[in-house]
Write an enzyme that holds these catalytic residues in place. Structure first.
Site, PDB file in Angstrom:
ATOM      1  N   LYS A  51       1.495  11.553   7.183  1.00  0.00           N
ATOM      2  CA  LYS A  51       2.900  11.669   7.573  1.00  0.00           C
ATOM      3  C   LYS A  51       3.190  12.889   8.439  1.00  0.00           C
ATOM      4  CE  LYS A  51       5.176   8.192   5.538  1.00  0.00           C
ATOM      5  NZ  LYS A  51       6.120   7.302   6.243  1.00  0.00           N
ATOM      6  N   SER A 305      -4.579   6.769   3.418  1.00  0.00           N
ATOM      7  CA  SER A 305      -3.359   7.352   3.979  1.00  0.00           C
ATOM      8  C   SER A 305      -2.841   8.572   3.236  1.00  0.00           C
ATOM      9  CB  SER A 305      -2.256   6.293   4.046  1.00  0.00           C
ATOM     10  OG  SER A 305      -1.975   5.777   2.762  1.00  0.00           O
TER      11      SER A 305
END
Length: 505
Positions: A51, A305
């Site tokens: 992110k 992720s």
């Protein structure tokens, strides 16, 4: 569209704060699945998640006027930490609105990176609405976690790195999907330069908003979203992300929480890193793809992720990982209540290890046992064991996929309800993990119904799993359901559940 995003990705400003994450060879999983499998290690970023790429690329391109206003976002997870670090690096004020149910470790992580945390509401929707009010009242600049072209471009640098790091183009790249920012960015870059490479989206079965949109042909809002894989718990795919995903994502694979837990174990075996559920989602999808296609000698990449997992969730993950892998079967077995029957049963299992055994004396004739047994991960191993036991005369019920059995019964085996409790009905609830949730439940019921059974176990998530038995006459059931609807907690009537009937009724 692809050319526009390609330019944005090539010009993206991410490496002031992000690293070019390594492409890790998954040795054990490659050997087991017969393919060359690679892990893109976004869990190694400074905020332990991808992110930071999109957040920084968005913030660094804001106008001086927008920067001066300060930035704000509603987030309970990785975007919050990414935005906080991006703002700190650029000397910008940052406000993060988080639900009150957010685990303390995530609140502390955001504060440690210099952002001001505002705790508001019990859900993301409530936090989001409050963040929009603050935008109106204070003039902050809102930074969306996924549905923004600059954010998408920042995430797309992962696709750029994968194609550069591999000597040969991969056959497929597996990407976790929540709102779709990562999937859209990777697909935009990869399809522009290597259109033959498959980009496969992987979603949790509890929040498969892209799969639903693909089926409907347009964006839809899911009526409810499960939060086990909280990093992808999104009810609707983004507007900008959908425009890319609908045309350039080759397919969507959905995975259950059990399968995700098994994937967390797989990644740990190969990396010694503990991923969050959303972080291992791509690995779960890759495994299902290989099993379905029966492919071999392909180059397959799974994007890991993130690794922002709460420590207290590890207990639950480890409990169900073997079930998700198909290596453990949970059985309800009836054996004779007589000396030597347990020994005979174990002898029949042969060399298969027993992982769990629960039993309490019930009557003089039959014993009902709850038993976990390790089996091979090969398809059909579970069914073969059940058939073997039945052929030897044992009544057997495979309850490996039963929610009640996995989360409650295994901790409660110890006695049936007395005969006079004939009016018991059992409900499964998801309680918000916040102070006062139980008291609110009890106040709503008041003194109208007697609680005859109660089991709660914390799993480190925003919602607790609760099993409740209530003594209630049939003519009062509609009244009870009215109270439960007012309460607003998700619930299911499990009175006819076979695991409950066998062990607790």
């Amino acid at each position: 569209m692809l050319n526009e995003y390609l330019k944005k990705i090539l010009a993206a400003r991410v490496y002031d704060v992000a690293i070019e994450s390594p492409l890790h060879t998954a040795t054990f999983l490659s050997e087991r699945l017969g393919n060359q499998i690679w892990f893109k290690r976004e869990d190694k970023q400074p905020v332990y998640s991808f992110k930071i790429r999109g957040a920084y690329n968005k913030v660094v391109q804001l106008s001086e006027e927008e920067k001066a206003k300060g930035v704000i976002a509603a987030s309970a997870g990785n975007h919050a930490q990414g935005l906080a670090l991006a703002a700190k690096e650029l000397g910008i004020r940052a406000v993060i609105v988080m639900p009150r149910t957010t685990p303390e470790i995530k609140v502390m992580s955001v504060r440690a990176r210099g952002a001001r945390v505002v705790l508001h509401g019990d859900s993301f929707d409530e936090a989001f609405k409050h963040s929009q009010k603050l935008v109106e009242d204070k003039g902050y600049t809102y930074v969306h976690p996924y549905d923004d072209p600059d954010t998408i471009a920042g995430q797309g640098t992962i696709g750029m790195e994968i194609l550069r790091q591999l000597k040969h183009s991969p056959d497929a790249i597996f990407v976790p999907v929540g709102g779709g920012g990562l999937a859209a960015g990777v697909a935009a870059y990869v399809k522009a330069l290597a259109p033959d490479v498959k980009v496969i989206a992987v979603e949790s079965t509890e929040s498969a908003c892209l799969a639903a949109a693909k089926e409907a042909g347009s964006r839809v809002i899911l009526p409810e979203v499960g939060i086990f894989a909280d990093g992808v718990a999104v009810a609707q795919i983004g507007e900008n992300t959908w425009e890319i995903c609908k045309d350039y994502i080759d397919e969507v694979i959905t995975c259950t929480p059990d399968e995700i837990c098994a994937a967390i174990k797989d990644t740990f075996d190969d990396t010694r890193a503990v991923l969050e559920p959303a972080g291992a989602l791509s690995v779960a999808g890759l495994k299902k793809y290989v099993e379905r296609e029966q492919c071999s000698d392909q180059n397959l990449v799974a994007i890991l992720s993130g690794a922002n997992v709460n420590f207290d969730r590890l207990r639950y993950i480890s409990e169900v990982a073997e079930i998700g892998e198909g290596r453990e079967v949970i059985l309800a077995v009836t054996i004779p209540e007589q000396p030597g029957s347990f020994q005979r049963f174990c002898s029949l299992l042969g060399r298969r290890p027993i992982t769990e055994f629960n039993y309490r004396y019930g009557d003089d004739n039959e014993a009902q046992i709850y038993v976990g047994v390790k089996v091979d991960a090969e398809p059909g191993s579970r069914a073969a064991l059940v058939d073997e036991l039945r052929e030897d005369g044992y009544p057997v019920l495979d309850i490996s996929d039963d929610e009640i059995a996995k989360y409650h019964i295994r901790h409660m085996v110890g006695g049936h309800a007395p005969a006079h409790v004939s009016d018991e009905r059992v409900y499964r609830f998801e309680f918000p993990e916040r102070p006062g949730a139980l008291l609110n439940f009890l106040k709503k019921l008041g003194k109208r119904f007697n609680i005859s059974l109660f089991h709660y176990r914390n799993h480190g998530a925003a919602y607790g799993r609760v099993l409740v038995g209530l003594q209630i006459d049939d003519d009062k059931r509609e009244q009870l359901h009215g109270y439960l609807e007012e309460l607003g907690y998700r619930y299911w009537d499990e009175t006819e559940n076979p695991a409950y009937q066998l062990f607790l009724r």
